[in-house]
Structures are given as structure tokens and as C-alpha cells.
Design a protein around this motif. Structure first.
Motif, PDB file in Angstrom:
ATOM      1  N   THR A 126      -4.608  -1.224   8.157  1.00  0.00           N
ATOM      2  CA  THR A 126      -5.712  -2.080   8.609  1.00  0.00           C
ATOM      3  C   THR A 126      -5.156  -3.424   9.049  1.00  0.00           C
ATOM      4  O   THR A 126      -3.974  -3.725   8.814  1.00  0.00           O
ATOM      5  N   PRO A 127      -5.971  -4.297   9.707  1.00  0.00           N
ATOM      6  CA  PRO A 127      -5.493  -5.626  10.089  1.00  0.00           C
ATOM      7  C   PRO A 127      -4.965  -6.432   8.908  1.00  0.00           C
ATOM      8  O   PRO A 127      -4.076  -7.275   9.067  1.00  0.00           O
ATOM      9  N   ALA A 128      -5.467  -6.136   7.689  1.00  0.00           N
ATOM     10  CA  ALA A 128      -5.016  -6.871   6.506  1.00  0.00           C
ATOM     11  C   ALA A 128      -3.747  -6.280   5.903  1.00  0.00           C
ATOM     12  O   ALA A 128      -3.199  -6.844   4.952  1.00  0.00           O
ATOM     13  N   GLY A 129      -3.293  -5.135   6.431  1.00  0.00           N
ATOM     14  CA  GLY A 129      -2.055  -4.544   5.942  1.00  0.00           C
ATOM     15  C   GLY A 129      -2.253  -3.484   4.883  1.00  0.00           C
ATOM     16  O   GLY A 129      -1.290  -3.129   4.191  1.00  0.00           O
ATOM     17  N   VAL A 130      -3.465  -2.945   4.738  1.00  0.00           N
ATOM     18  CA  VAL A 130      -3.702  -1.868   3.780  1.00  0.00           C
ATOM     19  C   VAL A 130      -3.321  -0.539   4.440  1.00  0.00           C
ATOM     20  O   VAL A 130      -3.781  -0.220   5.538  1.00  0.00           O
ATOM     21  N   GLY A 138      -3.443   3.303   0.622  1.00  0.00           N
ATOM     22  CA  GLY A 138      -4.413   2.409  -0.006  1.00  0.00           C
ATOM     23  C   GLY A 138      -3.774   1.147  -0.549  1.00  0.00           C
ATOM     24  O   GLY A 138      -4.473   0.159  -0.818  1.00  0.00           O
ATOM     25  N   SER A 139      -2.438   1.135  -0.723  1.00  0.00           N
ATOM     26  CA  SER A 139      -1.765  -0.070  -1.185  1.00  0.00           C
ATOM     27  C   SER A 139      -1.335  -0.907   0.015  1.00  0.00           C
ATOM     28  O   SER A 139      -1.404  -0.482   1.172  1.00  0.00           O
ATOM     29  N   ARG A 140      -0.863  -2.091  -0.247  1.00  0.00           N
ATOM     30  CA  ARG A 140      -0.521  -3.002   0.834  1.00  0.00           C
ATOM     31  C   ARG A 140       0.865  -2.680   1.401  1.00  0.00           C
ATOM     32  O   ARG A 140       1.766  -2.234   0.697  1.00  0.00           O
ATOM     33  N   TYR A 141       0.996  -2.951   2.663  1.00  0.00           N
ATOM     34  CA  TYR A 141       2.250  -2.741   3.394  1.00  0.00           C
ATOM     35  C   TYR A 141       3.298  -3.729   2.919  1.00  0.00           C
ATOM     36  O   TYR A 141       3.028  -4.922   2.764  1.00  0.00           O
TER      37      TYR A 141
END
Length: 425
Positions: free
Chosen positions: A98-102, A113-116
Motif C-alpha cells: 500500500t502507499p503506507a508500505g503495508v 500484512g506487515s510493513r515493508y
């Protein structure tokens, strides 16, 4: 009883030098090929990750799934696609987020589901880096996913682990090693061939003996030329004297013979006036005087009586002096005023200073080092072995601990030899 130390022959030294050069060159080429291969593999990894990430980010299915804002549905739709791209492109991971890095996709389902883990650019633009993530250190490129209106709807990151890069490098190393081995093999073959050529010329002679042989040859050559000129001149005068006697002109015949004797005696007196005269050098100077006269060159000799004994062997003395005189005569022969002057005198340190000056045009500054190199000559190569004399002069003089220098006005070759070593019993 101690055994004499065996000295390697010239051929063996040539072989070892060339073989060592081939080995050093092979090692340098191997290092260059390894570094170049590593750079190429790294650049290829960066290119593949950039192209793959850009291709995935431009996919309509990826854009549509990310615009839906339903992460579970997007993961279900895009995970098989991402795994297929990983397989086809030979990547280690393709992460859509996602744009937020998920993370929406990941090779390890538990990471979805965790962050990049990596850098997300502050502005939507491709970015390549080496970063340590869940799969370890990797080269990765992150590319923005934009909708038709230009809005940022997500990111795609494609990467190759450094372990995979190392495996690729190892697969390519055999080619580099094969090239290196081939280069060393060719160098060794060339060294072996050079050894055969050197042995066919010099046999198994050590370098010192070979240099002595060259010096002996040069001594015989220059002394032979001098004696030939002296014999030719004396022959001409004797024929003239005989002809005058046959014509009854006794006085003129006696004058010619007397003049011949007087010129030779003058030089003999100079040579024998030394406390430690060298008859070989004296013979050379007598012969060179005739050679100079034959070439129309004014011959000047000055030998100081207190000049000490040279530490050079007679053969080397003749080789050094003879080659310098030959060089001076060649130079003087091109000048309008032709003269050569030879001076033998003691040095301040108790050695010998030998100076050979001429009226020639001189030696250009840019050639003053090269003229002492073996094989270099300002004259065309001929049967007299041009390019050997001055190189031999420097070799003999430096081996004896002396120096050779070139002076101007007039052009003068000055050889300075140290005092002769005293023999100890």
C-alpha cells in the motif's frame, strides 16, 4: 671444502623473468576479471529488479487491486501473480504494498500484512538500494504504482539477495579462471621459447660471462679496425718510400719514414710515460690515430704521466675507450671542422678520468639517456653492431663502480673510474 655457487645461465634468467611476468600479469588479469564480473553481476541485478518492478507497477490488474482498498482481496488476487513474476524473472522477492508500505504480497505468506523493510521514497519515484530485509541483504528497487489520474495507490519492490548474486558470480568465475590459465599458459610457452632462443645464442653462459664475451668481441672489433687503419697507412707510406727510392729520391723517402716514426714515437712516449702504462690501450691509441688520419680527422691525445692503473681488465679498457673513440669519430665526421681529443688523467679520488671529446653536433638532451640503451642508435643498423657500444660502455663502467656522463661545449663523454682495488692475500 665449499662448493662454488652455481650461477643461473642467461637463458634460465630470461625464462624465469618472463615466466614471473606472465604469472604477475595473470594474477592482475584474474583480479580485474573478478572485479569486473562482480560489477557486471551487481549492475545486472539492479537492472533486472528495476525492470521487473516497473513492469509489475504498470500492470492494470495491480493498479485495480490496489485502488480497491481491500487488502485481503488484493492479496488473494496479486500473490499468485507476484510469485509467477519471481519465478519467471529469477528474483528472490516481489513485494506489492500500500502507499503506507503495508505488504500485500510476499514470498513468505506470514510477512503479508506487515510493513515493508526498506526505504520508501518521500516522492513517487523509482529508488534502488542494498538493504537487509527478512530474506537477508538484497539489491532491491522500489517503484510507485500510480492510477490513471496520477494518484499514488501503492508501491512495488523487486529484489535479489546478495547470496543469489554471489552464486551467479561463482558460476561465472570458471570462465575468468580459464582465461587467466590460458594467459599464463601462453606466457609460459613464450618464456620457454625465449629460453630456447637465448640458449641457442648464449648457450649456458651466465650473464657475467656473456657480458665479458661481448666486451671481448667489441675490443677485438675496435682494436682490429685501429690496427687495420695503422697497417694501411704504414703500407701506403712504405710503398711511397720504396717508389721514391727506386726513383733515386732518397731524401724524400727518408723524410717520409722519419715523419712516420716521429708521429708514432710521440704517442708511444705519452703512453710509456705513465707509471702504470697499459700496452693494450697504447696499441689502441696508435691504431686509432691512423684511423683518424684515414678519415681526415685531427687526432689529439693527452695522457698525464701520473695517471694511475685502471681497475678494468685490458679487454674492458679497450672496449670502453675504443667504443667512445668510434662514437666520437662518427660524430666528428659530420662536422665542418673535424677533430677528436682523448684525455687520460687522474681523478681527485685517486682513480682515472677518461674524456673523449669531438667536434660533432652533440647529443640532444632528450636522447642522452636512450643512447646508452641496448639496441638504440642514431645511425642505421649495420654489420658493426650499432646500438651495442655505448650500452656496453655503461655496463662495464657501472659494474666497476664508475660513472659515465655527457658534457657540452664541446661534446665530451667523461668516464670516471674509482681507484684500483688492492689485492689481498
Amino acid at each position: 671444502m665449499t662448493r662454488p655457487r652455481r650461477t643461473r645461465s642467461v637463458a634460465s634468467r630470461v625464462f624465469l623473468v618472463l615466466l614471473s611476468a606472465a604469472l604477475v600479469l595473470g594474477v592482475l588479469v584474474a583480479g580485474f576479471l573478478v572485479v569486473e564480473t562482480q560489477r557486471a553481476v551487481q549492475a545486472e541485478a539492479e537492472r533486472v529488479t528495476a525492470v521487473s518492478a516497473s513492469t509489475v507497477a504498470a500492470s492494470g490488474d495491480v493498479v485495480a487491486a490496489l485502488r480497491s482498498r481491500d487488502r485481503e482481496a488484493a492479496s488473494a488476487a496479486l500473490e499468485p501473480y507476484a510469485l509467477a513474476v519471481i519465478e519467471d524473472a529469477g528474483l528472490d522477492f516481489v513485494t506489492i504494498m500500500t502507499p503506507a508500505g503495508v505488504r500485500i504480497t510476499h514470498p513468505d505468506p506470514e510477512q503479508i500484512g506487515s510493513r515493508y523493510l526498506g526505504t520508501i521514497p518521500s516522492r513517487p519515484a523509482p529508488f534502488t538500494e542494498t538493504f537487509t530485509g527478512t530474506l537477508g541483504p538484497s539489491v532491491r528497487t522500489i517503484v510507485p504504482v500510480s492510477a490513471d489520474d496520477g494518484a499514488l495507490v501503492g508501491w512495488v519492490s523487486a529484489g535479489v539477495t546478495t547470496e543469489s548474486i554471489s552464486e551467479t558470480l561463482l558460476r561465472r568465475l570458471p570462465l575468468s579462471l580459464a582465461i587467466t590459465a590460458l594467459l599464463i599458459g601462453v606466457g609460459a610457452l613464450g618464456a620457454w621459447f625465449a629460453r630456447r632462443v637465448a640458449r641457442s645464442i648464449a648457450g649456458d653462459l651466465p650473464p657475467g660471462t656473456l657480458r665479458d664475451a661481448v666486451s671481448s668481441y667489441e675490443s677485438i672489433r675496435t682494436l682490429g679496425e685501429a690496427l687495420r687503419a695503422q697497417t694501411h697507412e704504414h703500407g701506403n707510406r712504405m710503398h711511397t718510400a720504396v717508389a721514391l727510392l727506386e726513383l733515386g729520391r732518397t731524401k724524400e723517402a727518408i723524410d717520409i719514414l722519419t715523419e712516420t716514426s716521429r708521429e708514432s714515437q710521440f704517442l708511444v712516449d705519452q703512453v710509456t710515460a705513465r707509471r702504470h702504462g697499459d700496452p693494450t690501450v697504447g696499441a689502441l691509441l696508435l691504431g686509432k690515430a691512423s684511423q683518424a688520419k684515414e678519415k681526415g680527422i685531427d687526432w689529439r691525445v693527452r695522457i698525464e704521466p701520473d695517471t694511475p692503473r685502471s681497475q678494468l681488465a685490458p679487454v674492458d679498457s679497450v672496449s670502453v675507450l675504443g667504443n667512445l673513440i668510434d662514437n666520437a669519430m662518427d660524430a666528428a665526421a659530420t662536422a665542418a671542422e673535424r677533430w677528436v681529443e682523448v684525455v687520460l688523467r687522474p681523478s681527485d679520488a685517486g682513480g682515472i678520468v677518461l674524456e673523449v671529446a669531438d667536434s660533432g653536433p652533440g647529443v640532444p638532451m632528450e636522447l642522452r639517456t636512450r643512447i646508452f640503451e641496448h639496441g638504440f642508435s642514431t645511425k642505421p643498423a649495420d654489420a658493426d653492431g650499432r646500438g651495442v657500444g655505448l650500452a656496453l660502455v655503461r655496463s662495464v663502467v657501472e659494474e666497476a663502480g664508475g660513472t659515465v656522463e655527457i658534457l657540452d661545449s664541446p661534446t665530451t663523454f667523461r668516464v670516471t673510474l674509482p681507484p684500483a682495488r688492492r689485492r689481498t692475500s
